[in-house]
Design an enzyme around this catalytic site. Structure first.
Site, short mmCIF file in Angstrom:
data_model
loop_
_atom_site.label_atom_id
_atom_site.label_comp_id
_atom_site.label_asym_id
_atom_site.label_seq_id
_atom_site.Cartn_x
_atom_site.Cartn_y
_atom_site.Cartn_z
N LEU A 93 -6.59 -5.81 3.19
CA LEU A 93 -5.68 -4.67 3.25
C LEU A 93 -5.58 -4.04 4.64
O LEU A 93 -4.69 -3.23 4.89
CB LEU A 93 -6.14 -3.57 2.27
N SER A 94 -6.48 -4.39 5.52
CA SER A 94 -6.57 -3.70 6.80
C SER A 94 -5.52 -4.15 7.81
O SER A 94 -5.41 -5.34 8.12
CB SER A 94 -7.95 -3.93 7.42
N PRO A 95 -4.76 -3.20 8.39
CA PRO A 95 -3.83 -3.59 9.44
C PRO A 95 -4.55 -4.08 10.69
O PRO A 95 -4.01 -4.89 11.45
CB PRO A 95 -3.06 -2.30 9.72
#
Length: 199
Positions: free
Chosen positions: A11-13
């Site tokens: 989920l991490s940009p």
């Protein structure tokens, strides 16, 4: 030979912005790398970090500026408010775990494809079709999306516990040989220099 444990959330940009660079750095130095996807909410809760929606507006605004700057530096398209974020990270994470166990394709490329789907292509990375496409693009059998789900769930939980014990405070988080720690895609140059013996 050095070994890198790479703790991450799909989920991490910032994991998206790291792209395939961790694998490229490992390859340059003959290091091995193990990808360890985890539940980022669980990590935040364990280390006292504040979830995004609860952060002060100053921190949220700074994050937005950093994403804009870092995406330009990385040459990657990034929508700071994608249509399907947050979403259920488990299916894409379990597929990553299965792909790593399978070993027939490029795990780093899979992770990059999942990140691009979420942050640049407005796709829901919890969707089986999106996961299958990312697996196929990176050289894996798309059927891995449905295999080893119990083992994936166990590894996903274990990765969180290992990350906490390894000193992780966020993602992407890299631990070299169980001791030297690097947090963030903006520390990849330091990781590279460390593996080269410069730090």
């Amino acid at each position: 030979m050095a070994h890198i444990d790479y703790y991450l959330s799909v989920l991490s940009p910032f994991v998206y912005l790291a792209g395939t660079r961790p694998a490229e750095i490992a390859g340059r130095h003959g290091a091995t790398i193990t990808y360890k996807p985890l539940d980022i909410s669980g990590l935040f809760a364990a280390v006292g970090a504040v979830p995004m929606k609860e952060r002060h507006v100053n921190r949220r605004e700074l994050r937005g500026q950093e994403l804009r700057r870092e995406s330009k530096r990385a040459g990657k398209e990034l929508n700071p408010a994608p249509a399907h974020w947050p979403t259920n990270a488990a299916p894409a994470s379990y597929a990553l775990i299965a792909a790593q166990e399978d070993g027939s394709g490029d795990v780093g490329a899979y992770l990059a494809a999942i990140g691009r789907a979420s942050w640049a292509e407005e796709k829901d990375i919890a969707d089986e079709g999106v996961i299958r496409a990312a697996l196929e693009e990176s050289g894996f059998d798309p059927a891995l999306a449905d295999k080893g789900l119990l083992a994936g769930a166990e590894a996903y939980s274990r990765n969180l516990e290992e990350a906490i014990n390894a000193g992780a405070v966020g993602v992407p988080f890299f631990v070299v040989d169980g001791s030297e720690r690097f947090w963030g895609q903006d520390r990849l140059e330091q990781l590279d220099d460390f593996l080269a013996g410069k730090l």
